[in-house]
Design a protein around this motif. Structure first.
Motif, PDB file in Angstrom:
ATOM      1  N   TRP A   6       0.857  -1.178   0.000  1.00  0.00           N
ATOM      2  CA  TRP A   6       0.000   0.000   0.000  1.00  0.00           C
ATOM      3  C   TRP A   6       0.899   1.235   0.000  1.00  0.00           C
ATOM      4  O   TRP A   6       1.785   1.372   0.859  1.00  0.00           O
ATOM      5  CB  TRP A   6      -0.904   0.016   1.232  1.00  0.00           C
ATOM      6  CG  TRP A   6      -2.182  -0.742   1.047  1.00  0.00           C
ATOM      7  CD1 TRP A   6      -3.390  -0.240   0.658  1.00  0.00           C
ATOM      8  CD2 TRP A   6      -2.405  -2.152   1.255  1.00  0.00           C
ATOM      9  NE1 TRP A   6      -4.340  -1.243   0.594  1.00  0.00           N
ATOM     10  CE2 TRP A   6      -3.758  -2.427   0.959  1.00  0.00           C
ATOM     11  CE3 TRP A   6      -1.571  -3.202   1.657  1.00  0.00           C
ATOM     12  CZ2 TRP A   6      -4.305  -3.690   1.054  1.00  0.00           C
ATOM     13  CZ3 TRP A   6      -2.108  -4.469   1.747  1.00  0.00           C
ATOM     14  CH2 TRP A   6      -3.464  -4.714   1.451  1.00  0.00           C
ATOM     15  N   ASP A   8       1.412   5.621  -1.747  1.00  0.00           N
ATOM     16  CA  ASP A   8       0.867   6.774  -2.464  1.00  0.00           C
ATOM     17  C   ASP A   8       1.999   7.429  -3.242  1.00  0.00           C
ATOM     18  O   ASP A   8       3.163   7.395  -2.823  1.00  0.00           O
ATOM     19  CB  ASP A   8       0.235   7.776  -1.490  1.00  0.00           C
ATOM     20  CG  ASP A   8      -0.671   8.778  -2.183  1.00  0.00           C
ATOM     21  OD1 ASP A   8      -0.922   8.633  -3.398  1.00  0.00           O
ATOM     22  OD2 ASP A   8      -1.149   9.720  -1.508  1.00  0.00           O
ATOM     23  N   TYR A   9       1.662   8.045  -4.353  1.00  0.00           N
ATOM     24  CA  TYR A   9       2.684   8.599  -5.238  1.00  0.00           C
ATOM     25  C   TYR A   9       3.297   9.901  -4.753  1.00  0.00           C
ATOM     26  O   TYR A   9       4.318  10.331  -5.287  1.00  0.00           O
ATOM     27  CB  TYR A   9       2.105   8.780  -6.640  1.00  0.00           C
ATOM     28  CG  TYR A   9       1.759   7.456  -7.265  1.00  0.00           C
ATOM     29  CD1 TYR A   9       2.750   6.533  -7.563  1.00  0.00           C
ATOM     30  CD2 TYR A   9       0.441   7.098  -7.519  1.00  0.00           C
ATOM     31  CE1 TYR A   9       2.453   5.298  -8.112  1.00  0.00           C
ATOM     32  CE2 TYR A   9       0.126   5.866  -8.066  1.00  0.00           C
ATOM     33  CZ  TYR A   9       1.132   4.971  -8.356  1.00  0.00           C
ATOM     34  OH  TYR A   9       0.827   3.736  -8.887  1.00  0.00           O
ATOM     35  N   SER A  40      -3.634   0.790  -3.765  1.00  0.00           N
ATOM     36  CA  SER A  40      -3.869   2.238  -3.712  1.00  0.00           C
ATOM     37  C   SER A  40      -4.081   2.742  -2.289  1.00  0.00           C
ATOM     38  O   SER A  40      -4.745   2.092  -1.474  1.00  0.00           O
ATOM     39  CB  SER A  40      -5.102   2.590  -4.549  1.00  0.00           C
ATOM     40  OG  SER A  40      -4.936   2.178  -5.884  1.00  0.00           O
ATOM     41  N   GLU A  42      -4.453   6.891  -0.572  1.00  0.00           N
ATOM     42  CA  GLU A  42      -4.316   8.339  -0.703  1.00  0.00           C
ATOM     43  C   GLU A  42      -4.001   8.948   0.660  1.00  0.00           C
ATOM     44  O   GLU A  42      -4.795   8.826   1.590  1.00  0.00           O
ATOM     45  CB  GLU A  42      -5.593   8.955  -1.238  1.00  0.00           C
ATOM     46  CG  GLU A  42      -5.957   8.559  -2.649  1.00  0.00           C
ATOM     47  CD  GLU A  42      -7.320   9.092  -3.037  1.00  0.00           C
ATOM     48  OE1 GLU A  42      -7.397  10.205  -3.570  1.00  0.00           O
ATOM     49  OE2 GLU A  42      -8.324   8.383  -2.777  1.00  0.00           O
ATOM     50  N   THR A  98      -3.886  12.450  -5.957  1.00  0.00           N
ATOM     51  CA  THR A  98      -3.353  11.259  -6.638  1.00  0.00           C
ATOM     52  C   THR A  98      -4.413  10.239  -7.055  1.00  0.00           C
ATOM     53  O   THR A  98      -4.065   9.148  -7.528  1.00  0.00           O
ATOM     54  CB  THR A  98      -2.328  10.545  -5.738  1.00  0.00           C
ATOM     55  OG1 THR A  98      -2.964  10.187  -4.495  1.00  0.00           O
ATOM     56  CG2 THR A  98      -1.126  11.443  -5.464  1.00  0.00           C
ATOM     57  N   HIS A 102      -3.793   6.747  -9.272  1.00  0.00           N
ATOM     58  CA  HIS A 102      -4.097   5.395  -8.802  1.00  0.00           C
ATOM     59  C   HIS A 102      -5.041   4.680  -9.765  1.00  0.00           C
ATOM     60  O   HIS A 102      -4.895   3.474 -10.015  1.00  0.00           O
ATOM     61  CB  HIS A 102      -4.712   5.455  -7.399  1.00  0.00           C
ATOM     62  CG  HIS A 102      -3.723   5.733  -6.324  1.00  0.00           C
ATOM     63  ND1 HIS A 102      -2.721   4.843  -5.987  1.00  0.00           N
ATOM     64  CD2 HIS A 102      -3.568   6.795  -5.494  1.00  0.00           C
ATOM     65  CE1 HIS A 102      -1.995   5.349  -5.003  1.00  0.00           C
ATOM     66  NE2 HIS A 102      -2.484   6.529  -4.694  1.00  0.00           N
ATOM     67  N   THR A 105      -3.044   3.441 -12.616  1.00  0.00           N
ATOM     68  CA  THR A 105      -2.253   2.257 -12.268  1.00  0.00           C
ATOM     69  C   THR A 105      -3.105   0.989 -12.319  1.00  0.00           C
ATOM     70  O   THR A 105      -2.620  -0.078 -12.714  1.00  0.00           O
ATOM     71  CB  THR A 105      -1.623   2.415 -10.881  1.00  0.00           C
ATOM     72  OG1 THR A 105      -0.919   3.650 -10.817  1.00  0.00           O
ATOM     73  CG2 THR A 105      -0.648   1.285 -10.577  1.00  0.00           C
ATOM     74  N   LYS A 106      -4.357   1.103 -11.917  1.00  0.00           N
ATOM     75  CA  LYS A 106      -5.258  -0.055 -11.997  1.00  0.00           C
ATOM     76  C   LYS A 106      -5.490  -0.447 -13.462  1.00  0.00           C
ATOM     77  O   LYS A 106      -5.566  -1.642 -13.796  1.00  0.00           O
ATOM     78  CB  LYS A 106      -6.591   0.260 -11.314  1.00  0.00           C
ATOM     79  CG  LYS A 106      -6.484   0.422  -9.804  1.00  0.00           C
ATOM     80  CD  LYS A 106      -5.926  -0.830  -9.159  1.00  0.00           C
ATOM     81  CE  LYS A 106      -5.802  -0.708  -7.668  1.00  0.00           C
ATOM     82  NZ  LYS A 106      -5.093  -1.855  -7.069  1.00  0.00           N
ATOM     83  N   THR A 118       4.166   2.347 -11.881  1.00  0.00           N
ATOM     84  CA  THR A 118       4.391   2.777 -10.499  1.00  0.00           C
ATOM     85  C   THR A 118       5.750   3.459 -10.362  1.00  0.00           C
ATOM     86  O   THR A 118       5.857   4.538  -9.772  1.00  0.00           O
ATOM     87  CB  THR A 118       4.313   1.567  -9.543  1.00  0.00           C
ATOM     88  OG1 THR A 118       2.977   1.046  -9.561  1.00  0.00           O
ATOM     89  CG2 THR A 118       4.670   1.965  -8.124  1.00  0.00           C
ATOM     90  N   VAL A 165      -9.815   1.345  -6.904  1.00  0.00           N
ATOM     91  CA  VAL A 165      -9.025   2.165  -5.986  1.00  0.00           C
ATOM     92  C   VAL A 165      -9.691   2.214  -4.615  1.00  0.00           C
ATOM     93  O   VAL A 165      -9.029   2.037  -3.579  1.00  0.00           O
ATOM     94  CB  VAL A 165      -8.850   3.594  -6.541  1.00  0.00           C
ATOM     95  CG1 VAL A 165      -8.177   4.499  -5.505  1.00  0.00           C
ATOM     96  CG2 VAL A 165      -8.023   3.570  -7.824  1.00  0.00           C
TER      97      VAL A 165
END
Length: 239
Positions: A6, A8-9, A40, A42, A98, A102, A105-106, A118, A165
């Motif tokens: 898990w 966050d970017y 994901s 946030e 973000t 996310h 990314t999914k 990622t 997400v």
């Protein structure tokens, strides 16, 4: 073996923790048998996509500190990043929301590009100072990951993968994730934070040994007479 991550970017320790995990896996003999899945999370779901505030201003407000203290915080993070070969540039960093990153990314996961995207998103945010909340920027980054740029933009302009997400975030709450990065190994052990690579390696080896040992029992004495799939063999009597 499966490791769920898990993160966050916009989380600097998530990027550092990712590198620590990768360092550990490089030393793990069964690396090819380890699956990594990114989940994901946030840090601030209410964060605006666009803001005029710098990351230092945001941190100063969040923690009730001065701008100078916030600058010191980001400087320390940058120094930690350098220890694993990462170049964080907080002075030009663009804070953002973000959620779309996310979702993207999914989508990437359905194309087998989750890991690639990622890494690209983290690098884009922390080193290249890209606006990873901007849909156009995200679709360009998707192209660098080997995805179709137009298809990625179509995903971003809709609501696709929103549920996926939210499911990750709901799952995080259910298992007690309060901060990221958060690593779960085979749904058996959890590692919270950007721990040193040795911690990851020891944990991975422990789980591997536990789940691949032939028997949890320790033998006592020598082998006695027994039957197996080949039948029952009577040992020769001693003269």
């Amino acid at each position: 073996m499966k490791i769920e991550v898990w993160s966050d970017y916009v989380c600097p320790f998530c990027y550092i923790g990712k590198r620590h995990l990768e360092e550990a896996l490089e030393k793990f003999p069964q690396r090819d048998k380890v699956e990594i899945e990114f989940k994901s999370f946030e840090l601030d779901p209410s964060a605006p996509v666009n803001t005029e505030n710098s990351i230092q201003e945001i941190l100063a407000k969040k923690y009730g500190t001065s701008l100078e203290q916030a600058q010191n915080m980001t400087d320390r993070m940058s120094q930690q990043a350098l220890t694993v070969g990462l170049d964080f540039r907080f002075d030009t960093n663009i804070p953002t929301n973000t959620f779309d990153a996310h979702r993207l990314t999914k989508y990437a996961k359905t194309k087998g590009k989750e890991a690639d995207l990622t890494e690209i998103l983290l690098h884009a945010h922390f080193t290249l100072s890209k606006h990873i909340g901007d849909k156009g920027t995200l679709s360009e980054l998707a192209k660098h990951a080997g995805l179709d740029e137009k298809e990625a933009l179509a995903v971003l302009n809709g609501e696709d993968f929103s549920q996926e997400v939210r499911m990750d975030e709901d799952e995080a709450r259910q298992i007690g994730v309060q901060g990221v990065p958060f690593f779960v190994i085979n749904r058996k052990y959890a590692i919270s934070g950007a721990q040193p690579s040795d911690v990851f390696l020891n944990s991975i080896q422990k789980v591997w040994e536990e789940e691949n040992q032939t028997s949890p029992l320790q033998p006592l004495g020598t082998e006695g007479m027994a039957c197996d799939e080949n039948g029952c063999e009577v040992p020769n009597s001693k003269e």
